[in-house]
Design a protein around this motif. Structure first.
Motif, PDB file in Angstrom:
ATOM      1  N   GLU A 270     -23.074  -0.472 -12.446  1.00 46.92           N
ATOM      2  CA  GLU A 270     -23.730  -0.190 -11.169  1.00 46.92           C
ATOM      3  C   GLU A 270     -23.056  -0.998 -10.067  1.00 46.92           C
TER       4      GLU A 270
ATOM      5  N   SER B 149     -25.294   4.425  -6.829  1.00 49.32           N
ATOM      6  CA  SER B 149     -24.747   3.173  -7.375  1.00 49.32           C
ATOM      7  C   SER B 149     -23.743   3.346  -8.510  1.00 49.32           C
ATOM      8  N   ARG B 150     -23.479   4.587  -8.925  1.00 47.46           N
ATOM      9  CA  ARG B 150     -22.521   4.802 -10.021  1.00 47.46           C
ATOM     10  C   ARG B 150     -21.288   5.532  -9.510  1.00 47.46           C
TER      11      ARG B 150
ATOM     12  N   ILE C   6     -23.417   3.806  -1.218  1.00 44.91           N
ATOM     13  CA  ILE C   6     -24.020   2.748  -2.034  1.00 44.91           C
ATOM     14  C   ILE C   6     -25.259   2.208  -1.322  1.00 44.91           C
TER      15      ILE C   6
ATOM     16  N   LYS D 290     -23.277  -2.650  -6.231  1.00 50.79           N
ATOM     17  CA  LYS D 290     -24.257  -3.166  -5.268  1.00 50.79           C
ATOM     18  C   LYS D 290     -23.518  -3.770  -4.083  1.00 50.79           C
TER      19      LYS D 290
END
Length: 135
Positions: A88, A46-47, A41, A90
């Motif tokens: 997403e 991000s997926r 990440i 983070k």
């Protein structure tokens, strides 16, 4: 080649030694798998589907890991502004600091562990590992 068992034993010893040392660096704050997800990440993945592909695991396995990381305030989930169907991931500020610290410690450990090799041996080892990994 009669020394397959010796090669297998040596590879296992090195792998286990590295894993234990990384676990020690992580200091029970998370598993190695959770840290690999955090690192990916941090590098821009991000997926969950992309994480699953990179780590060669199921999406449900990534979901379980990310659930734990959310619960421990290391990541957040957000709907994509580009495609509202996508979620997403983070890093939190705490995770950014944590990942940087752990990566620094891991790098020092690797430098120390590989100091037994000359520069030429290190280069040859890297070539041989890549050949083995690509096979």
């Amino acid at each position: 080649m009669d020394n397959f068992l010796e090669i297998e034993t040596s590879v296992k010893r090195v792998f286990n030694s590295f894993r234990h040392e990384v676990d020690s660096i992580l200091d029970r704050k998370m598993t190695g798998g959770e840290f690999r997800v955090l690192s990916l990440i941090a590098s821009g993945v991000s997926r969950t589907t992309d994480l699953a592909k990179k780590l060669n695991v199921s999406a449900s396995h990534i979901t379980a890991i990310t659930d734990s990381l959310v619960a421990n305030n290391f990541i957040t989930r957000h709907r994509s502004e580009v495609d509202r169907r996508m979620i997403e991931l983070k890093l939190t500020e705490e995770a950014i600091t944590f990942v940087a610290s752990i990566e620094k410690q891991k790098k020092a450990m690797i430098v120390r562990r590989f100091s037994v090799f000359t520069d030429e041996e290190r280069e040859q080892f890297q070539v041989l590992l890549k050949k083995l990994a690509d096979n």
